[in-house]
Enzyme design. Structure first.
Site, PDB file in Angstrom:
ATOM      1  N   VAL A   1       3.988  -0.570   4.109  1.00 49.57           N
ATOM      2  CA  VAL A   1       2.721  -1.072   4.840  1.00 49.57           C
ATOM      3  C   VAL A   1       2.114  -1.995   3.504  1.00 49.57           C
ATOM      4  O   VAL A   1       2.083  -1.638   2.418  1.00 49.57           O
ATOM      5  CB  VAL A   1       1.605   0.130   4.899  1.00 49.57           C
ATOM      6  CG1 VAL A   1       0.491  -0.425   5.419  1.00 49.57           C
ATOM      7  CG2 VAL A   1       2.350   1.094   5.508  1.00 49.57           C
TER       8      VAL A   1
ATOM      9  N   LYS B   1       2.243  -3.445   8.924  1.00 51.07           N
ATOM     10  CA  LYS B   1       3.435  -2.501   8.631  1.00 51.07           C
ATOM     11  C   LYS B   1       4.584  -2.840   9.100  1.00 51.07           C
ATOM     12  O   LYS B   1       4.933  -3.511  10.239  1.00 51.07           O
ATOM     13  CB  LYS B   1       3.040  -1.125   9.633  1.00 51.07           C
ATOM     14  CG  LYS B   1       2.274  -0.130   9.150  1.00 51.07           C
ATOM     15  CD  LYS B   1       1.764   0.756  10.352  1.00 51.07           C
ATOM     16  CE  LYS B   1       2.964   2.085  10.649  1.00 51.07           C
ATOM     17  NZ  LYS B   1       2.444   3.127  11.306  1.00 51.07           N
TER      18      LYS B   1
ATOM     19  N   GLY C   1       7.823   3.959   2.944  1.00 47.67           N
ATOM     20  CA  GLY C   1       8.152   5.047   3.683  1.00 47.67           C
ATOM     21  C   GLY C   1       9.988   5.060   4.031  1.00 47.67           C
ATOM     22  O   GLY C   1      10.210   4.076   3.732  1.00 47.67           O
TER      23      GLY C   1
ATOM     24  N   PHE D   1      10.658   4.229   6.826  1.00 48.16           N
ATOM     25  CA  PHE D   1      11.182   3.227   7.736  1.00 48.16           C
ATOM     26  C   PHE D   1      10.746   1.692   7.367  1.00 48.16           C
ATOM     27  O   PHE D   1      10.965   0.877   8.011  1.00 48.16           O
ATOM     28  CB  PHE D   1      10.685   3.349   9.290  1.00 48.16           C
ATOM     29  CG  PHE D   1      11.218   4.582   9.814  1.00 48.16           C
ATOM     30  CD1 PHE D   1      12.633   4.791  10.178  1.00 48.16           C
ATOM     31  CD2 PHE D   1      10.473   6.002   9.724  1.00 48.16           C
ATOM     32  CE1 PHE D   1      13.174   5.721  10.530  1.00 48.16           C
ATOM     33  CE2 PHE D   1      10.936   7.045  10.331  1.00 48.16           C
ATOM     34  CZ  PHE D   1      12.450   7.009  10.770  1.00 48.16           C
ATOM     35  N   GLY D   2      10.012   1.830   6.355  1.00 46.99           N
ATOM     36  CA  GLY D   2       9.302   0.256   5.980  1.00 46.99           C
ATOM     37  C   GLY D   2       8.422   0.522   4.723  1.00 46.99           C
ATOM     38  O   GLY D   2       8.095   1.212   4.299  1.00 46.99           O
TER      39      GLY D   2
ATOM     40  N   LEU E   1       0.878  -1.280   0.118  1.00 50.24           N
ATOM     41  CA  LEU E   1       0.050   0.275   0.073  1.00 50.24           C
ATOM     42  C   LEU E   1       0.840   1.280   0.044  1.00 50.24           C
ATOM     43  O   LEU E   1       0.432   2.386  -0.339  1.00 50.24           O
ATOM     44  CB  LEU E   1      -0.960   0.003   1.181  1.00 50.24           C
ATOM     45  CG  LEU E   1      -2.044  -1.227   1.350  1.00 50.24           C
ATOM     46  CD1 LEU E   1      -2.553  -1.027   2.783  1.00 50.24           C
ATOM     47  CD2 LEU E   1      -3.095  -0.887   0.395  1.00 50.24           C
TER      48      LEU E   1
ATOM     49  N   ASP F   1       1.897  14.715  15.173  1.00 49.48           N
ATOM     50  CA  ASP F   1       2.038  14.594  13.610  1.00 49.48           C
ATOM     51  C   ASP F   1       0.905  14.643  13.025  1.00 49.48           C
ATOM     52  O   ASP F   1       0.768  13.637  12.118  1.00 49.48           O
ATOM     53  CB  ASP F   1       2.977  13.679  13.482  1.00 49.48           C
ATOM     54  CG  ASP F   1       3.672  13.983  12.030  1.00 49.48           C
ATOM     55  OD1 ASP F   1       3.717  14.926  11.358  1.00 49.48           O
ATOM     56  OD2 ASP F   1       4.498  13.090  11.414  1.00 49.48           O
TER      57      ASP F   1
HETATM   58  N1  ADE Z   1      -2.002   2.669   4.791  1.00 51.92           N
HETATM   59  C1  ADE Z   1      -1.369   2.756   5.978  1.00 51.92           C
HETATM   60  N2  ADE Z   1      -2.038   2.121   7.029  1.00 51.92           N
HETATM   61  C2  ADE Z   1      -3.008   2.005   6.447  1.00 51.92           C
HETATM   62  C3  ADE Z   1      -4.134   0.989   6.922  1.00 51.92           C
HETATM   63  N3  ADE Z   1      -4.246   0.701   8.050  1.00 51.92           N
HETATM   64  N4  ADE Z   1      -5.332   0.687   5.938  1.00 51.92           N
HETATM   65  C4  ADE Z   1      -4.997   0.879   4.823  1.00 51.92           C
HETATM   66  N5  ADE Z   1      -4.105   1.607   4.186  1.00 51.92           N
HETATM   67  C5  ADE Z   1      -3.155   1.985   5.016  1.00 51.92           C
END
Ligand code: ADE
Length: 298
Positions: free
Chosen positions: A39, A52, A34, A36-37, A31, A147
Site C-alpha cells: 500500500v 493498493k 503484506g 499480497f502486495g 505505507l 475479518d
Molecule cells: N494503509 C492501508 N490502507 C490505507 C489507507 N487507505 N490510508 C492510509 N493508510 C493505509
C-alpha cells in the site's frame, strides 16, 4: 461442464469503476507491505490517495479478488467506510486507488496513543462508535466483513475531539453469510467467532453453515472494543494458538476484563462474545449504547 461448451473466464475488470491511468499516479511513500502486495501513499493528479498494489501473488485469482473487493466498495458509501476512487486495470500491476486516511491502521493509532499515555474514555467510546456505525452500514447492505479487527480499520486521530475511524479492508467480505464455504477458514484466530471453526463438535450437522451469519462480525467487534480499551494490546499474549482455538470453540476462553475497564464498557463488549450467535446484539444496538457512552463521558 458436461455441455461441451468452453468455460469462459468471467470478465475480471469491474464495470462501474473509474479506470485510473498509472501515469497519473505519483507514488510518494510505502505505507505497508503484506502477503499480497503493498500500500502506498500517492498523489493522483496532485490529490492524496492510497494505492493498493498486487505484487508477487499476482494470479488471476488474486486479481479477481482485488476487483471483487473494489466492486463491493464501489457500491458502498458511508463516512465510516473507506471510499474507492478507481482502479488501475493492468495485468502486470493491478491496483486500487482508495481514500487516504492519515493515521493508518487503528491498531497502530491506538498504540501511539498508549505511548503518549493518552486514554480518555470519551475518545475510546467515540472511536468504537465510528467503527460500529461503519459496520452497521455494511450489515444494512448485507455485507459481512469476516475479518474485523483493529488492524483492518483506518484512523485519523490528529484531533482527539473528533477522531476518525473507517472500515478499511474488505478483502474477505462477502455479500450475505450464506456464501460462506465451510472448511474455508475466514478471519484471524483470536477475533473469530466459534461457529467459524470447522469440526466444532456441536456444529457437525447440516446446520453448521446456517450458523455462520453476520453475527460473526459482532463477535469480532467485541474483540475490537477490547483492543480499543487496552489501546492496542494483543489478545491472549503467550497463549499457544491451538489453545486459543480450543478455548474459543468450547466457550472457555474470552478476553479478561482489562484493569480499569468500566462496567458500562463491559456491558456492551461482553454480549458480543455470546456462544449463541443469535444472542449477540446488532450493530444498531451497539452503536446506540456507544453513543450514550460518548455523551455520558463528555
Ligand atoms: N494503509 C492501508 N490502507 C490505507 C489507507 N487507505 N490510508 C492510509 N493508510 C493505509
Amino acid at each position: 461442464n458436461g455441455t461441451g461448451a468452453a468455460v469462459v473466464e468471467a470478465p475480471l475488470a469491474p464495470v462501474n469503476l473509474q479506470q485510473v491511468d498509472a501515469n497519473d499516479l505519483d507514488k510518494i511513500r510505502e505505507l505497508g507491505r503484506g502477503q499480497f502486495g503493498s500500500v502506498w501513499m500517492a498523489k493522483w493528479l496532485g490529490v492524496e490517495v492510497a494505492v493498493k498494489e498486487l505484487l508477487g501473488q499476482n494470479t488471476p485469482r488474486a486479481r479477481a479478488e482485488m476487483y471483487g473487493e473494489a466492486e463491493m466498495l464501489a457500491a458502498l458509501r458511508h463516512p465510516c467506510v473507506i471510499a474507492i476512487y478507481g482502479l488501475v486495470v493492468n495485468q502486470e500491476a493491478p491496483a486500487s486507488v482508495i481514500e487516504y486516511v492519515r493515521g493508518g491502521s487503528l491498531k497502530g493509532g491506538l498504540q501511539r496513543l498508549k505511548q503518549h499515555g493518552y486514554a480518555a474514555r470519551r475518545v475510546r467510546a467515540a472511536i468504537a462508535l465510528q467503527a460500529a456505525r461503519g459496520m452497521e452500514y455494511l450489515h444494512s447492505r448485507r455485507v459481512v466483513h469476516f475479518d474485523l479487527k483493529c488492524d483492518n480499520l483506518l484512523c485519523d486521530l490528529r484531533d482527539l475531539h473528533r477522531p476518525v475511524v473507517k472500515i478499511g479492508d474488505l478483502g474477505l467480505s462477502k455479500k450475505k453469510a450464506t456464501t460462506f464455504v465451510s472448511g474455508n477458514m475466514r478471519g484471524t484466530l483470536p477475533w473469530m467467532a466459534p461457529e467459524l471453526f470447522p469440526n466444532a463438535s456441536h456444529l457437525e450437522d447440516d446446520q453448521s453453515e446456517d450458523r455462520v451469519t453476520e453475527k460473526v462480525d459482532i463477535f469480532s467487534f467485541g474483540m475490537c472494543m477490547w483492543e480499543i480499551w487496552t489501546l492496542g494490546d494483543q489478545p491472549y499474549p503467550g497463549l499457544p494458538l491451538h489453545e486459543v482455538f480450543a478455548g474459543i470453540m468450547n466457550g472457555s476462553l474470552r478476553p479478561s476484563r482489562p484493569p480499569d475497564c468500566q462496567d458500562d464498557w463491559m456491558e456492551i463488549m461482553m454480549p458480543c462474545w455470546a456462544d449463541e450467535p443469535a444472542s449477540r446484539p446488532s450493530f444498531t444496538e451497539i452503536a446506540e449504547a456507544l453513543d450514550r457512552l460518548v455523551t455520558v463521558y463528555e
